[in-house]
Scaffold this active site. Sequence first.
Site, mmCIF file in Angstrom:
data_model
loop_
_atom_site.group_PDB
_atom_site.id
_atom_site.type_symbol
_atom_site.label_atom_id
_atom_site.label_comp_id
_atom_site.label_asym_id
_atom_site.label_seq_id
_atom_site.Cartn_x
_atom_site.Cartn_y
_atom_site.Cartn_z
ATOM 1 N N HIS A 122 -2.837 20.150 43.211
ATOM 2 C CA HIS A 122 -3.151 21.135 42.172
ATOM 3 C C HIS A 122 -4.272 20.550 41.311
ATOM 4 C CE1 HIS A 122 -2.428 23.477 38.471
ATOM 5 N NE2 HIS A 122 -1.696 24.305 39.193
ATOM 6 N N ASP A 199 3.688 14.207 40.710
ATOM 7 C CA ASP A 199 3.569 15.507 40.046
ATOM 8 C C ASP A 199 4.810 16.302 40.445
ATOM 9 O OD1 ASP A 199 3.181 18.194 39.569
ATOM 10 O OD2 ASP A 199 1.110 18.241 40.263
ATOM 11 N N GLN A 202 6.685 21.226 40.869
ATOM 12 C CA GLN A 202 7.391 22.121 41.787
ATOM 13 C C GLN A 202 8.647 21.482 42.381
ATOM 14 O OE1 GLN A 202 6.705 25.195 41.939
ATOM 15 N NE2 GLN A 202 4.617 25.269 41.107
ATOM 16 N N LYS A 225 8.586 26.030 34.016
ATOM 17 C CA LYS A 225 8.883 26.359 35.413
ATOM 18 C C LYS A 225 10.358 26.098 35.727
ATOM 19 C CE LYS A 225 4.274 24.952 37.050
ATOM 20 N NZ LYS A 225 3.551 26.194 37.308
ATOM 21 N N CYS A 363 -4.867 27.359 41.914
ATOM 22 C CA CYS A 363 -5.362 26.090 41.317
ATOM 23 C C CYS A 363 -5.463 24.984 42.356
ATOM 24 C CB CYS A 363 -4.502 25.641 40.142
ATOM 25 S SG CYS A 363 -4.522 26.787 38.782
HETATM 26 N N1 PLP Z 1 1.163 20.736 39.598
HETATM 27 C C1 PLP Z 1 1.649 21.684 40.411
HETATM 28 C C2 PLP Z 1 2.037 21.326 41.811
HETATM 29 C C3 PLP Z 1 1.781 22.991 39.929
HETATM 30 O O1 PLP Z 1 2.263 23.944 40.740
HETATM 31 C C4 PLP Z 1 1.417 23.283 38.589
HETATM 32 C C5 PLP Z 1 1.504 24.662 38.071
HETATM 33 O O2 PLP Z 1 1.465 25.623 38.778
HETATM 34 C C6 PLP Z 1 0.931 22.252 37.792
HETATM 35 C C7 PLP Z 1 0.818 20.989 38.336
HETATM 36 C C8 PLP Z 1 0.493 22.482 36.387
HETATM 37 O O3 PLP Z 1 1.542 22.855 35.580
HETATM 38 P P1 PLP Z 1 1.286 23.314 34.056
HETATM 39 O O4 PLP Z 1 0.252 24.392 34.105
HETATM 40 O O5 PLP Z 1 2.612 23.776 33.592
HETATM 41 O O6 PLP Z 1 0.799 22.106 33.321
#
Ligand code: PLP
Length: 408
Positions: A122, A199, A202, A225, A363
């Site tokens: 991401h 990270d 998910q 989430k 993203c």
């Molecule tokens: N990493 C992953 C794998 C994600 O799916 C997301 C959000 O969709 C993020 C990071 C970023 O999360 P946030 O926008 O809540 O900081």
Amino acid sequence: MYDVAEIRQNFPILDREVHGKPLVYLDNAATSQKPRQVIQTLTDYYEKHNANIHRGAHRLAEEATAAYEEAREKVARFISAPDSDGLIFTRGTTESINLVAHAWGRKNLREGDEIVLTETEHHSNLVPWQLAVRDTGARLRFIPMLDDGTLDMEAARRLIGPKTKLVACTHASNVLATINPVEELARLAHENDALMLVDGAQSAPHMPVDVEKLGCDFFAASGHKMLGPTGAGFLWGRIEILEEMEPFLGGGEMIREVHLDHSTWNDLPYKFEAGTMNIEGAIGLGAAVDYLDELGMENIREHERRLGAYAHGRLSEIEGIVLYGPEKDRAGLVSFSLPDVHPHDLSQLLDEEGVAIRSGHHCCQPLMRRLGIAATARASFYLYNTEEEADALVAALVRAREFFGAFA
Ligand code: PLP
């Protein structure tokens, strides 16, 4: 017993209609809906306890501080962290990774050093590292993805070496549903005296997480989430590494002593919590974690594994559909495309049927390039979704297909 009908009663929004149809909410990878228990916690906080934390010498400030610190304990326990001093509240995954890239990266990276990522990340686990290497002269390396959507671990073993200072990888892909072997990556990182960042955006909402078992040094996730309010997430880090890091943001609460020309830093975790934090967000996240704990993360994972596999199977019956990611060991989401319909048109048409999915690059632009596409449609499931909703998705897709076919 895991009773989805009963669980759904806790989520008021699931009762609403969209365009006169029952809402089928399948955009959980973007954000989850909130149970009454979390909403009520926020209302209670504002109706009964609201005050700024840590600094006040009055009753409300004591209550707000106790609730905030209790939430920290709950979240630390939720990911089996060895201590709660390493649990820092942030806005979410993005801010958590930026914190590490800034406060650890700027201090520890030099020319010749390497950060190893994957080509499936991401943007929030890529762009902060691009900024860090730009400022330090270090370099990014990428573990490639195999055609089945899993990581090329042979390449990983070649890439992670003496120059590696940190490996950062998503636990579960928000596009491919791949669950990555982060334990193995952590082992490879540590064999080379490098650190491991996971990270968990998910994974934390969907499966049991034990940071000790994963063997990681940093774990980042987003409360919104995982049933919590927007704007509150966390970073967990190993105490000895956090101690050595520079602060990320400067201001109130993160200091011990301030002089006109220099300052000294507060203890962990406060060193990384500058200014007034999202107090109700953290407390709401504590309530979300209580809710998840009560259902049991193993049960939630099993429900989503079964539902994801069911949806994958039903979708694969649609002629010409392309499904992305591995066949097995998937997280509970499915990315797909239909050759004759643009994903954006698809999500718009599905919305008219009350079915909320997402389309776009999610993203993950470099991953889209690797897949040779601009966008996918994505249906992502959570603990309150049902097989009937997966059926509604498939039926709406078939109708959308017919609609576009009529104009072809
Ligand atoms: N990493 C992953 C794998 C994600 O799916 C997301 C959000 O969709 C993020 C990071 C970023 O999360 P946030 O926008 O809540 O900081």
